[in-house]
Write a protein that holds these residues in place. Structure first.
Motif, PDB file in Angstrom:
ATOM      1  N   ILE A 125       0.863  -1.176   0.000  1.00 57.21           N
ATOM      2  CA  ILE A 125       0.000   0.000   0.000  1.00 57.21           C
ATOM      3  C   ILE A 125       0.904   1.232   0.000  1.00 57.21           C
ATOM      4  CG2 ILE A 125      -1.962  -1.098   1.146  1.00 57.21           C
ATOM      5  CD1 ILE A 125      -1.065   0.233   3.754  1.00 57.21           C
ATOM      6  N   PRO A 126       0.421   2.345  -0.520  1.00 60.58           N
ATOM      7  CA  PRO A 126       1.260   3.551  -0.527  1.00 60.58           C
ATOM      8  C   PRO A 126       1.650   3.953   0.902  1.00 60.58           C
ATOM      9  CG  PRO A 126      -0.626   3.836  -1.967  1.00 60.58           C
ATOM     10  CD  PRO A 126      -0.843   2.557  -1.220  1.00 60.58           C
ATOM     11  N   MET A 127       2.901   4.294   1.069  1.00 62.23           N
ATOM     12  CA  MET A 127       3.429   4.640   2.384  1.00 62.23           C
ATOM     13  C   MET A 127       2.787   5.902   2.949  1.00 62.23           C
ATOM     14  SD  MET A 127       5.466   3.175   4.360  1.00 62.23           S
ATOM     15  CE  MET A 127       6.314   3.454   5.870  1.00 62.23           C
ATOM     16  N   TYR A 128       2.243   6.748   2.080  1.00 64.63           N
ATOM     17  CA  TYR A 128       1.640   7.974   2.596  1.00 64.63           C
ATOM     18  C   TYR A 128       0.388   7.696   3.426  1.00 64.63           C
ATOM     19  CZ  TYR A 128      -1.318   7.808  -1.645  1.00 64.63           C
ATOM     20  OH  TYR A 128      -2.167   7.443  -2.648  1.00 64.63           O
ATOM     21  N   PHE A 129      -0.244   6.529   3.261  1.00 68.24           N
ATOM     22  CA  PHE A 129      -1.362   6.168   4.139  1.00 68.24           C
ATOM     23  C   PHE A 129      -0.892   6.058   5.584  1.00 68.24           C
ATOM     24  CE2 PHE A 129      -3.632   4.186   0.372  1.00 68.24           C
ATOM     25  CZ  PHE A 129      -4.569   5.189   0.290  1.00 68.24           C
ATOM     26  N   VAL A 130       0.297   5.543   5.768  1.00 65.91           N
ATOM     27  CA  VAL A 130       0.862   5.436   7.111  1.00 65.91           C
ATOM     28  C   VAL A 130       1.208   6.828   7.640  1.00 65.91           C
ATOM     29  CG1 VAL A 130       2.714   4.445   8.495  1.00 65.91           C
ATOM     30  CG2 VAL A 130       1.757   3.145   6.591  1.00 65.91           C
ATOM     31  N   HIS A 131       1.785   7.661   6.800  1.00 71.58           N
ATOM     32  CA  HIS A 131       2.192   9.000   7.218  1.00 71.58           C
ATOM     33  C   HIS A 131       1.014   9.937   7.436  1.00 71.58           C
ATOM     34  CE1 HIS A 131       6.489   8.276   5.514  1.00 71.58           C
ATOM     35  NE2 HIS A 131       6.266   7.653   6.646  1.00 71.58           N
ATOM     36  N   TYR A 132      -0.123   9.644   6.828  1.00 74.73           N
ATOM     37  CA  TYR A 132      -1.318  10.448   7.081  1.00 74.73           C
ATOM     38  C   TYR A 132      -1.754  10.368   8.539  1.00 74.73           C
ATOM     39  CZ  TYR A 132      -2.885  12.219   2.552  1.00 74.73           C
ATOM     40  OH  TYR A 132      -3.006  12.917   1.398  1.00 74.73           O
ATOM     41  N   ALA A 133      -1.298   9.367   9.256  1.00 78.86           N
ATOM     42  CA  ALA A 133      -1.635   9.243  10.681  1.00 78.86           C
ATOM     43  C   ALA A 133      -1.198  10.486  11.447  1.00 78.86           C
ATOM     44  CB  ALA A 133      -0.981   7.995  11.272  1.00 78.86           C
ATOM     45  N   ALA A 134      -0.053  11.028  11.103  1.00 80.10           N
ATOM     46  CA  ALA A 134       0.429  12.242  11.778  1.00 80.10           C
ATOM     47  C   ALA A 134      -0.465  13.425  11.448  1.00 80.10           C
ATOM     48  CB  ALA A 134       1.873  12.532  11.373  1.00 80.10           C
ATOM     49  N   VAL A 135      -0.852  13.557  10.200  1.00 76.75           N
ATOM     50  CA  VAL A 135      -1.720  14.669   9.803  1.00 76.75           C
ATOM     51  C   VAL A 135      -3.062  14.578  10.520  1.00 76.75           C
ATOM     52  CG1 VAL A 135      -2.954  15.725   7.865  1.00 76.75           C
ATOM     53  CG2 VAL A 135      -0.611  14.909   7.548  1.00 76.75           C
ATOM     54  N   VAL A 136      -3.660  13.405  10.514  1.00 78.38           N
ATOM     55  CA  VAL A 136      -4.955  13.220  11.170  1.00 78.38           C
ATOM     56  C   VAL A 136      -4.818  13.412  12.683  1.00 78.38           C
ATOM     57  CG1 VAL A 136      -6.786  11.538  11.668  1.00 78.38           C
ATOM     58  CG2 VAL A 136      -5.864  11.735   9.353  1.00 78.38           C
ATOM     59  N   GLY A 137      -3.806  12.810  13.281  1.00 82.19           N
ATOM     60  CA  GLY A 137      -3.615  12.917  14.727  1.00 82.19           C
ATOM     61  C   GLY A 137      -3.357  14.338  15.187  1.00 82.19           C
ATOM     62  N   PHE A 138      -2.454  15.035  14.513  1.00 77.87           N
ATOM     63  CA  PHE A 138      -2.156  16.416  14.896  1.00 77.87           C
ATOM     64  C   PHE A 138      -3.320  17.348  14.559  1.00 77.87           C
ATOM     65  CE2 PHE A 138       2.508  15.188  14.295  1.00 77.87           C
ATOM     66  CZ  PHE A 138       2.643  14.854  15.623  1.00 77.87           C
ATOM     67  N   GLY A 139      -4.016  17.077  13.454  1.00 76.57           N
ATOM     68  CA  GLY A 139      -5.196  17.881  13.117  1.00 76.57           C
ATOM     69  C   GLY A 139      -6.292  17.733  14.160  1.00 76.57           C
ATOM     70  N   LEU A 140      -6.546  16.498  14.591  1.00 77.81           N
ATOM     71  CA  LEU A 140      -7.525  16.276  15.654  1.00 77.81           C
ATOM     72  C   LEU A 140      -7.064  16.889  16.969  1.00 77.81           C
ATOM     73  CD1 LEU A 140      -8.713  12.606  15.013  1.00 77.81           C
ATOM     74  CD2 LEU A 140     -10.138  14.655  15.040  1.00 77.81           C
ATOM     75  N   ALA A 141      -5.771  16.856  17.236  1.00 78.44           N
ATOM     76  CA  ALA A 141      -5.243  17.470  18.457  1.00 78.44           C
ATOM     77  C   ALA A 141      -5.495  18.973  18.443  1.00 78.44           C
ATOM     78  CB  ALA A 141      -3.752  17.173  18.606  1.00 78.44           C
ATOM     79  N   VAL A 142      -5.251  19.629  17.314  1.00 69.16           N
ATOM     80  CA  VAL A 142      -5.517  21.063  17.196  1.00 69.16           C
ATOM     81  C   VAL A 142      -7.002  21.329  17.417  1.00 69.16           C
ATOM     82  CG1 VAL A 142      -5.599  22.986  15.538  1.00 69.16           C
ATOM     83  CG2 VAL A 142      -3.525  21.604  15.751  1.00 69.16           C
ATOM     84  N   PHE A 143      -7.853  20.515  16.802  1.00 68.70           N
ATOM     85  CA  PHE A 143      -9.298  20.682  16.972  1.00 68.70           C
ATOM     86  C   PHE A 143      -9.709  20.524  18.437  1.00 68.70           C
ATOM     87  CE2 PHE A 143     -13.493  18.641  17.245  1.00 68.70           C
ATOM     88  CZ  PHE A 143     -14.286  19.670  16.748  1.00 68.70           C
ATOM     89  N   ARG A 144      -9.193  19.490  19.116  1.00 74.46           N
ATOM     90  CA  ARG A 144      -9.561  19.240  20.513  1.00 74.46           C
ATOM     91  C   ARG A 144      -9.009  20.337  21.437  1.00 74.46           C
ATOM     92  NH1 ARG A 144     -13.989  16.270  20.240  1.00 74.46           N
ATOM     93  NH2 ARG A 144     -13.631  14.313  19.185  1.00 74.46           N
ATOM     94  N   ILE A 145      -7.850  20.870  21.119  1.00 76.85           N
ATOM     95  CA  ILE A 145      -7.317  21.971  21.933  1.00 76.85           C
ATOM     96  C   ILE A 145      -8.181  23.220  21.758  1.00 76.85           C
ATOM     97  CG2 ILE A 145      -5.390  23.583  22.194  1.00 76.85           C
ATOM     98  CD1 ILE A 145      -3.533  21.200  21.577  1.00 76.85           C
ATOM     99  N   LEU A 146      -8.563  23.521  20.529  1.00 76.61           N
ATOM    100  CA  LEU A 146      -9.447  24.668  20.296  1.00 76.61           C
ATOM    101  C   LEU A 146     -10.776  24.480  21.019  1.00 76.61           C
ATOM    102  CD1 LEU A 146      -8.773  25.394  16.515  1.00 76.61           C
ATOM    103  CD2 LEU A 146      -8.108  26.805  18.475  1.00 76.61           C
ATOM    104  N   GLU A 147     -11.280  23.268  20.978  1.00 80.17           N
ATOM    105  CA  GLU A 147     -12.529  22.945  21.665  1.00 80.17           C
ATOM    106  C   GLU A 147     -12.399  23.159  23.177  1.00 80.17           C
ATOM    107  OE1 GLU A 147     -15.498  19.339  20.778  1.00 80.17           O
ATOM    108  OE2 GLU A 147     -13.609  18.711  21.707  1.00 80.17           O
ATOM    109  N   SER A 148     -11.307  22.685  23.756  1.00 82.22           N
ATOM    110  CA  SER A 148     -11.121  22.856  25.200  1.00 82.22           C
ATOM    111  C   SER A 148     -10.783  24.305  25.548  1.00 82.22           C
ATOM    112  CB  SER A 148     -10.034  21.915  25.719  1.00 82.22           C
ATOM    113  OG  SER A 148      -8.774  22.281  25.228  1.00 82.22           O
ATOM    114  N   PHE A 149     -10.120  25.006  24.633  1.00 80.33           N
ATOM    115  CA  PHE A 149      -9.815  26.425  24.838  1.00 80.33           C
ATOM    116  C   PHE A 149     -11.116  27.222  24.992  1.00 80.33           C
ATOM    117  CE2 PHE A 149      -8.720  30.697  23.316  1.00 80.33           C
ATOM    118  CZ  PHE A 149      -7.597  30.965  24.068  1.00 80.33           C
ATOM    119  N   VAL A 150     -12.072  26.936  24.157  1.00 78.10           N
ATOM    120  CA  VAL A 150     -13.370  27.604  24.234  1.00 78.10           C
ATOM    121  C   VAL A 150     -14.061  27.243  25.548  1.00 78.10           C
ATOM    122  CG1 VAL A 150     -15.679  27.692  23.190  1.00 78.10           C
ATOM    123  CG2 VAL A 150     -13.641  27.794  21.745  1.00 78.10           C
ATOM    124  N   ARG A 151     -13.963  25.979  25.956  1.00 76.10           N
ATOM    125  CA  ARG A 151     -14.585  25.551  27.217  1.00 76.10           C
ATOM    126  C   ARG A 151     -13.970  26.272  28.411  1.00 76.10           C
ATOM    127  NH1 ARG A 151     -14.719  20.406  25.474  1.00 76.10           N
ATOM    128  NH2 ARG A 151     -12.777  19.890  26.506  1.00 76.10           N
TER     129      ARG A 151
END
Length: 161
Positions: A125-151
């Motif tokens: 499988i293309p290796m970028y599928f594995v590397h997308y884990a960082a993009v998804v993980g860090f993107g969700l982390a930014v979203f969750r931090i913004l969410e908690s920042f508002v809280r």
């Protein structure tokens, strides 16, 4: 609206649970094939490794959402409520800056992997599928931090500690 609310509450948990179940089943199958049938599967360890990588990056957002990061609460409890709120907001700003920074560079890693055309050895499988884990993980982390920042900015500090 119910689907969005459910995803907001359980997205990381659902994916982490699914990944864990798949890892257990695949490794159990691998053990059975190796010791009962004397035949090893070349792809099972690679799949488990990549699911583990995805789980590690998804767990960042899960921990942020559930406030289970490493921190020292004793000092925070000794401060007055206004100082607690300021300190929590400051820590969230620093976290947001860090995860935004690494998110930016994780995109660069994925882009270079796409250009290279590299495939995983066993699964092909293309290796970028594995590397997308960082993009998804860090993107969700930014979203969750913004969410908690508002809280924290809008509500009582005790909910975030």
């Amino acid at each position: 609206m119910r689907v969005i609310r459910w995803l907001n509450q359980h997205f990381e948990e659902a994916l982490l649970t699914i990944f864990l179940i798949i890892m257990v089943l695949v490794m159990g199958y691998q053990v059975a094939m190796r010791y009962i049938f004397n035949n090893s599967l070349p792809w099972s360890e690679e799949l488990t490794r990549y699911l583990f990588v995805w789980s590690a990056f998804l767990s960042i957002a899960y921990c942020i959402k559930h406030h289970s990061s490493i921190k020292i609460d004793q000092i925070l409890h000794l401060l007055p409520p206004v100082a607690q709120k300021v300190l929590l907001l400051l820590s969230k700003i620093i976290s947001l800056a860090f995860f935004s920074y690494v998110l930016r560079y994780s995109f660069n890693v994925v882009q270079s992997t796409i250009k290279s055309g590299q495939l995983t050895p066993a699964l092909q499988i293309p290796m970028y599928f594995v590397h997308y884990a960082a993009v998804v993980g860090f993107g969700l982390a930014v979203f969750r931090i913004l969410e908690s920042f508002v809280r924290v900015a809008a509500k009582n500090v005790e909910e975030e500690i």
